[in-house]
Design an enzyme around this catalytic site. Structure first.
Site, PDB file in Angstrom:
ATOM      1  N   ASP A 135       5.871  13.287  11.947  1.00  0.00           N
ATOM      2  CA  ASP A 135       6.101  13.029  10.524  1.00  0.00           C
ATOM      3  C   ASP A 135       4.935  13.410   9.627  1.00  0.00           C
ATOM      4  O   ASP A 135       5.126  13.788   8.473  1.00  0.00           O
ATOM      5  CB  ASP A 135       6.421  11.528  10.310  1.00  0.00           C
ATOM      6  CG  ASP A 135       5.375  10.598  10.915  1.00  0.00           C
ATOM      7  OD1 ASP A 135       4.377  11.103  11.464  1.00  0.00           O
ATOM      8  OD2 ASP A 135       5.552   9.367  10.852  1.00  0.00           O
ATOM      9  N   HIS A 136       3.705  13.378  10.157  1.00  0.00           N
ATOM     10  CA  HIS A 136       2.540  13.549   9.283  1.00  0.00           C
ATOM     11  C   HIS A 136       2.227  15.009   8.957  1.00  0.00           C
ATOM     12  O   HIS A 136       1.426  15.266   8.069  1.00  0.00           O
ATOM     13  CB  HIS A 136       1.302  12.914   9.930  1.00  0.00           C
ATOM     14  CG  HIS A 136       1.210  11.436   9.703  1.00  0.00           C
ATOM     15  ND1 HIS A 136       2.194  10.563  10.077  1.00  0.00           N
ATOM     16  CD2 HIS A 136       0.243  10.678   9.113  1.00  0.00           C
ATOM     17  CE1 HIS A 136       1.837   9.329   9.738  1.00  0.00           C
ATOM     18  NE2 HIS A 136       0.661   9.379   9.150  1.00  0.00           N
ATOM     19  N   ASP A 200      -1.141   3.962  13.863  1.00  0.00           N
ATOM     20  CA  ASP A 200      -1.077   4.239  12.428  1.00  0.00           C
ATOM     21  C   ASP A 200      -1.295   2.926  11.690  1.00  0.00           C
ATOM     22  O   ASP A 200      -0.787   1.882  12.107  1.00  0.00           O
ATOM     23  CB  ASP A 200       0.299   4.803  12.060  1.00  0.00           C
ATOM     24  CG  ASP A 200       0.313   5.294  10.626  1.00  0.00           C
ATOM     25  OD1 ASP A 200       0.042   6.478  10.402  1.00  0.00           O
ATOM     26  OD2 ASP A 200       0.565   4.465   9.721  1.00  0.00           O
ATOM     27  N   ARG A 485      -0.707   3.909  -0.394  1.00  0.00           N
ATOM     28  CA  ARG A 485      -2.142   4.214  -0.493  1.00  0.00           C
ATOM     29  C   ARG A 485      -2.377   5.063  -1.718  1.00  0.00           C
ATOM     30  O   ARG A 485      -1.567   5.932  -2.040  1.00  0.00           O
ATOM     31  CB  ARG A 485      -2.602   4.999   0.739  1.00  0.00           C
ATOM     32  CG  ARG A 485      -2.681   4.147   1.971  1.00  0.00           C
ATOM     33  CD  ARG A 485      -4.024   4.196   2.652  1.00  0.00           C
ATOM     34  NE  ARG A 485      -4.201   2.916   3.334  1.00  0.00           N
ATOM     35  CZ  ARG A 485      -4.495   2.800   4.623  1.00  0.00           C
ATOM     36  NH1 ARG A 485      -4.672   3.863   5.360  1.00  0.00           N
ATOM     37  NH2 ARG A 485      -4.649   1.611   5.156  1.00  0.00           N
ATOM     38  N   SER A 680     -12.767   2.665   8.952  1.00  0.00           N
ATOM     39  CA  SER A 680     -11.575   2.815   9.803  1.00  0.00           C
ATOM     40  C   SER A 680     -11.983   2.831  11.264  1.00  0.00           C
ATOM     41  O   SER A 680     -13.016   3.395  11.614  1.00  0.00           O
ATOM     42  CB  SER A 680     -10.856   4.138   9.535  1.00  0.00           C
ATOM     43  OG  SER A 680     -10.841   4.424   8.191  1.00  0.00           O
ATOM     44  N   ARG A 682     -12.000   4.563  13.876  1.00  0.00           N
ATOM     45  CA  ARG A 682     -11.727   5.959  14.238  1.00  0.00           C
ATOM     46  C   ARG A 682     -12.303   6.252  15.616  1.00  0.00           C
ATOM     47  O   ARG A 682     -13.507   6.291  15.802  1.00  0.00           O
ATOM     48  CB  ARG A 682     -12.364   6.850  13.170  1.00  0.00           C
ATOM     49  CG  ARG A 682     -11.811   8.239  13.130  1.00  0.00           C
ATOM     50  CD  ARG A 682     -12.228   8.931  11.856  1.00  0.00           C
ATOM     51  NE  ARG A 682     -11.672   8.297  10.677  1.00  0.00           N
ATOM     52  CZ  ARG A 682     -12.193   8.412   9.454  1.00  0.00           C
ATOM     53  NH1 ARG A 682     -13.272   9.144   9.274  1.00  0.00           N
ATOM     54  NH2 ARG A 682     -11.638   7.823   8.423  1.00  0.00           N
TER      55      ARG A 682
HETATM   56 FE1  SF4 Z   1       3.468   8.409   6.473  1.00  0.00          FE
HETATM   57 FE2  SF4 Z   1       1.424   6.709   6.458  1.00  0.00          FE
HETATM   58 FE3  SF4 Z   1       2.566   7.509   4.162  1.00  0.00          FE
HETATM   59 FE4  SF4 Z   1       3.853   5.918   5.765  1.00  0.00          FE
HETATM   60  S1  SF4 Z   1       1.923   5.474   4.715  1.00  0.00           S
HETATM   61  S2  SF4 Z   1       4.692   7.729   4.773  1.00  0.00           S
HETATM   62  S3  SF4 Z   1       3.233   6.640   7.788  1.00  0.00           S
HETATM   63  S4  SF4 Z   1       1.426   8.756   5.616  1.00  0.00           S
END
Ligand code: SF4
Length: 804
Positions: A135-136, A200, A485, A680, A682
Site C-alpha cells: 500500500d505504501h 506500522d 499525520r 521513532s 527505527r
Molecule cells: Fe498509509 Fe500510514 Fe497513511 Fe494509513 S497513515 S494511509 S497506513 S501512510
C-alpha cells in the site's frame, strides 16, 4: 555456535518459544471453556478459552479489578506467574511483560527488512498468522487505474520479493490495489480481545474492533513471527470517558483531534488509551477505528474500546458471524471484553460527545487543535493562507462506508444547488471492499460528477506519494485532509504546504467554498440560481444497506495459506533496493578491543542515526541504506555534521569512515550524550551501525527502545557510570573491556557494571566504569551475534533434535 541440549531446553523454556510446526493461536487442550468457530474462522479468532485461563491466574495474583486493556494484554503474557508474582501489584509503568501476540501485519515498506531478518532464522513458516499489504509504494496522480499500473512497474522487484516470501512462508499477500493495511486488518482480522503487532505506527486502528494492536519495527515483528515472546513494559492506562452522542457536523474524528489538542504529541507516551462510558455505545465500529488510529499522534502505545453492538454489527457485515458469536459469548459469560467494575485508570479525561464541535488540527503538527468556530480567527491571526488549495479524504484513517456516505450526502446537496468544488478533490478508498461498495451504492458516480479524482486503494498522498503538479514546490498553500499525520512536507513533499487535519465531512464542505475561513455550520454558499443556502448536516449509513461488495476477488488471498518451502525467494543480485541479509558474526568469545570512531555532541535521535526521506527507498538493502548512518550527527570535537577523522587525521563522512574501518577489520564504538536514539523506533538505526562494524555504543543515557534494538542486533549498549568520563575519552582512542566475559558468563547478572580501559592517542590511560542492562536473554543474543541469529540457532537445533 552450538548450544548443548540441556542448555537448549533451558533456553527454550526461558524464552517460551512456540513449538515448531504448530502455527496458530496457543490453546490449552484441558481448557474447560470452549468458544468454537468453524474451521475457516479458527486462525482469525483469538484463543478465548486459553486467554481466560491465563487471565484467571493473573486475577489470582493481582487480586484487583482490571481495565479492559489490562485484561487483553495480561492474558497474552507467556507466563503470568513469572511476570506478576512478587511485584506487589506494581505492574503498570514498571514491569516488563513477555507477550505472545496472536497475529502480525506488515506493510510493504517495513515488511522488507522484517522478512529479510525472518528468513535468516531458517523457519519453514511463520509461528502465527501474518499478512503483507502492498500500500505504501503506490503514487497518487492520475487516478486509480493509471497510478496502479505505473507504481507496480516501478516497484515490481519489491512486490515480487514480498509475494515470494508470502508464498514460501504461508503469509497472506494482499497485493498492490487491494487496500491499505489497517483497513484490511479491520475488515478481516481485527477481533475483540485480539493482540497483534503491525510494522506500522497506525496499527492501533484495529482497536476500533476491541483489539490491542501495537505498531513495531521489523525486528519486533520477527519475535512474533518466530514465536519468540515479545517484550513490552506494561503501559499505564489512560481512561477516556465518553458521554453524550455526536450530532450535526461532529464526527468521530473530532474526538481524537480534540484529544490530541489536550494531550499534545507526547501526552500519550507510555499509555494505552482505553475508552469507556455510555458515549462509547453511540459510536460506529469504524468511527472507533478512526479514534484509535490517531492515538498514534499522541504517542500512545495503542488505544482500544470495549465490545459494543456496533462491533458486532460490523463483524456480521464483514462476514464474520461466528466470530461475533464467540466474542459475544466470551463477553456475556465472562465480561472479558470490558473493564471490570471498579477498575482504576492512571489518568482520566472526559469528553461530552453532545458538546463536541468539529476541529481542525495543524498545520505541521497534529496537536495544534482549533475548534471550527475559532478557525477563521486562527487563520487570520496566524496568517495562514486564506484560500484552500486542495481537499483530500480517505486513507486508513477515514475511508469507512459511513464516512463516504456522509460525504456523499454533502456532495449531493451541493449538486442540487448547482455548486461545484472550488479546488481539486481527491478520494482514497481504504480497500477494494470499500471501493466496490461505494461504487455499487452510487457514491463514486456522485464524487466523479463533482469532478473528484478517485485514487488507488492505497496510501498515496497520505504517505507523500502524491505526484502533485498544480502547486510549485516552495509555494505556500493550504490543504485539508482527513488523514492522520501532518508533519511538514508529509503529503506533497512541499515544505510550504500547510496541511490541516479534520473530518471528511468538513474537508468536503470546505472544498465548495475554497475559503479557509468558511464554517459550514453558519456560513452560506451561493447556488447556481444566485440564492444563498446553508448546507444541511451530513447524513449517512453506518453500514451498507445492501451489504459490502467484495470487488475484484483476485485481490483476496487464501484465508490460511499453506507454506511452500520449495518456493524461491525472488531477489535480483543486481538490485539496489533489496539484498538478502548475511547473519552477523557471533561474538568472538574474548574481551573486546575497539576504537572510538567519533564523539557525538548533543541530541542524537534515530533520525540523526538513520535518516529517512529518500533513504527509505533502500529499506530492503542494508548495505545501501547504511550509507546514511549517523550523517545527521554532530562531531563533538569539531562541531561538524557528518564528519569523522581517521587515525592519521584524514577526514571522512561518518559512514565512509565506518566502511573503511570495517574493511580494515577495526571494530568501533561511538560515544554520545543523553537519550541517544530517541524518536521513532527505527530498527535500521541499530542494524546499520552493526552492519558497518559498530560493536558498542557508549553514552550518557539511551532511549529505551533504541537500547533494546541495539541489543537485538548484537551491539553492546553501555552508559557512563560517571557522566563526566565522557570528557576523558577522545576520538580514535582504544577502548578495551576488562570484565565483559565475566558479565556474559553470569548471564548478565552481577554488578551491573563493565570496566573499560581507555587509551587515548596521546598515550593517556583511564579506567572507567560503565553500566549495562543486559538480561539473560539479551546476553544470548549478544553471544549469537544478534537476536535473530539466536532464534535461528535455537530453531535449527530444535528441528534437528526432532528429526533424530
Ligand atoms: Fe498509509 Fe500510514 Fe497513511 Fe494509513 S497513515 S494511509 S497506513 S501512510
Amino acid at each position: 555456535m552450538t548450544i548443548s541440549s540441556r542448555n537448549l531446553n533451558l533456553l527454550r523454556s526461558s524464552l517460551r518459544l512456540r513449538p515448531i510446526g504448530m502455527r496458530g493461536f496457543a490453546s490449552h487442550s484441558s481448557d474447560p471453556i470452549t468458544f468454537s468457530v468453524p474451521s475457516e474462522f479458527k486462525t482469525r479468532t483469538p484463543p478465548y478459552a486459553a486467554l481466560l485461563s491465563r487471565l484467571d491466574i493473573v486475577r489470582e495474583i493481582l487480586n484487583r479489578p482490571l481495565t479492559l486493556a489490562e485484561k487483553i494484554l495480561y492474558s497474552h503474557v507467556v507466563d503470568p506467574e513469572e511476570a506478576f508474582a512478587g511485584k506487589n501489584g506494581q505492574i503498570r509503568g514498571e514491569t516488563y511483560l513477555k507477550l505472545n501476540p496472536d497475529r502480525v501485519a506488515m506493510q510493504d515498506a517495513s515488511a522488507q527488512m522484517a522478512l529479510l531478518q525472518f528468513m535468516t532464522c531458517g523457519m519453514d513458516s511463520t509461528a502465527v498468522p501474518a499478512s503483507i499489504h502492498c500500500d505504501h509504494l503506490i503514487v497518487g496522480h492520475d487516478g486509480a487505474e493509471k497510478d496502479l499500473k505505473a507504481s507496480i512497474a516501478v516497484n515490481s522487484e519489491v512486490f515480487d520479493f514480498l509475494r515470494s516470501c508470502a508464498l514460501k512462508y504461508g503469509i497472506q499477500f494482499w497485493g498492490p490495489g487491494s487496500g491499505i493495511i489497517h483497513q484490511i486488518v479491520l475488515e478481516n482480522f481485527s477481533v475483540p480481545g485480539l493482540m497483534m503487532l503491525g510494522t506500522d505506527s497506525h496499527t492501533p486502528n484495529a482497536g476500533g474492533l476491541g483489539a490491542i494492536a501495537i505498531g513495531v519495527g521489523g525486528a519486533d515483528a520477527v519475535d512474533a513471527l518466530t514465536g519468540t515472546p515479545w517484550e513490552l513494559k506494561a503501559p499505564k492506562i489512560l481512561g477516556v470517558k465518553l458521554t453524550g452522542q455526536l450530532n450535526g457536523w461532529s464526527a468521530p474524528k473530532d474526538v481524537i483531534t480534540h484529544l490530541a489538542g489536550v494531550l499534545t504529541v507526547r501526552g500519550g507516551t507510555g499509555f494505552i488509551i482505553e475508552y469507556f462510558g455510555e458515549g462509547v455505545e453511540t459510536l460506529s465500529c469504524t468511527g472507533m477505528a478512526t479514534i484509535c488510529n490517531m492515538g498514534a499522534e499522541v504517542g500512545a502505545t495503542t488505544s482500544t474500546f470495549p465490545y459494543t453492538d456496533s462491533m458486532k454489527r460490523y463483524l456480521l457485515a464483514t462476514r464474520r458471524g461466528p466470530i461475533a458469536d464467540a466474542a459475544s459469548a466470551v463477553n456475556n459469560l465472562h465480561g472479558y471484553l470490558r473493564a471490570d467494575k471498579g477498575a482504576e485508570y492512571d489518568q482520566t479525561i472526559e469528553i461530552d460527545l453532545s458538546e463536541l464541535e468539529p476541529h481542525i488540527n495543524g498545520p505541521f503538527t497534529p496537536d495544534l487543535s482549533t475548534p471550527l468556530s475559532q478557525f477563521a480567527e486562527a487563520v487570520q491571526k496566524n496568517s495562514w493562507p486564506s484560500k484552500l488549495s486542495a481537499g483530500l479524504i480517505g486513507s486508513c484513517t477515514n475511508s469507512s462506508y459511513q464516512d463516504m456516505s456522509r460525504v456523499a450526502s454533502i456532495v449531493r446537496q451541493a449538486k442540487e444547488k448547482g455548486v461545484k468544488p472550488k479546488v481539486p478533490f481527491f478520494i482514497t478508498p481504504g480497500s477494494e471492499q470499500i471501493r466496490a461498495t461505494i461504487e455499487n451504492d452510487g457514491f463514486t458516480d456522485v464524487f466523479l460528477g463533482a469532478g473528484a479524482k478517485v485514487l488507488a486503494n492505497a496510501c498515496g498522498p497520505c504517505i507523500g506519494q502524491w505526484a502533485r503538479d498544480d502547486v510549485p514546490k516552495g509555494e505556500p498553500n493550504a490543504i485539508l485532509t482527513s488523514f492522520n499525520r501532518n508533519f511538514r512536507a508529509r503529503n506533497d513533499g512541499n515544505p510550504s504546504t500547510m496541511n490541516f487535519l479534520t473530518s471528511p465531512e468538513i474537508v468536503t464542505a470546505m472544498i465548495y467554498s475554497g475559503d479557509m475561513a468558511f464554517n459550514p455550520l453558519k456560513n452560506k454558499l451561493v447556488g447556481a440560481d444566485g440564492n444563498e443556502f446553508l448546507l444541511e448536516p451530513p447524513q449517512g449509513d453506518e453500514l451498507p444497506p445492501s451489504g459490502f461488495q467484495q470487488g475484484d476477488l483476485a485481490y483476496l488471498p487464501p484465508i490460511d495459506p499453506n507454506p511452500v518451502p520449495s518456493a524461491e525467494i525472488v531477489v535480483s543480485s543486481t538490485s539496489d533496493r533489496l539484498a538478502l541479509l548475511e547473519p552477523f558474526e557471533p561474538f568472538e568469545g574474548r574481551e573486546m578491543k575497539l576504537n572510538v570512531l567519533m564523539k557525538v555532541k548533543g541530541k542524537c535521535t534515530t533520525d540523526h542515526i538513520s535518516a529517512a526521506g529518500a533513504w527509505l527507498k533502500y529499506k530492503g538493502h542494508l548495505e545501501n541504506i547504511s550509507n546514511n548512518t549517523l550523517i545527521g550527527a554532530m562531531n563533538e570535537e569539531t562541531g561538524e555534521v557528518n564528519r569523522a577523522y581517521d587515525l592519521d587525521g584524514t577526514g571522512y563522512g561518518i559512514p565512509e569512515l565506518m566502511v573503511k574501518w570495517k574493511s580494515e577489520g577495526r571494530p568501533w564504538t561511538v560515544l554520545a550524550e543523553h537519550n541517544y536514539g530517541e524518536g521513532s523506533a527505527r530498527e535500521h538505526a541499530a542494524l546499520s551501525p552493526r552492519y558497518l562494524g559498530g560493536r558498542m555504543i557508549l553514552c550518557k543515557s539511551f532511549a529505551r527502545i533504541h537500547e533494546t534494538n541495539l541489543k537485538k542486533q548484537g551491539v553492546l549498549p553501555l552508559t557512563f557510570a560517571e557522566e563526566s568520563d565522557y570528557d576523558l575519552v577522545k576520538s580514535c582512542a582504544t577502548v578495551e573491556t576488562l570484565d565483559l566475559l565475566q558479565m556474559l558468563n553470569n548471564g548478565g547478572a552481577g554488578t551491573g557494571f563493565i570496566t573499560l580501559k581507555v587509551t587515548n592517542r596521546d598515550g593517556g590511560e583511564h579506567i572507567i566504569k560503565t553500566k549495562h542492562t543486559m538480561s539473560k536473554d539479551q546476553v544470548e543474543f549478544f553471544k549469537a551475534g544478534s537476536a535473530i541469529n539466536y532464534i535461528g540457532n535455537l530453531r535449527r537445533q530444535t528441528q534437528a533434535a526432532q528429526q533424530t
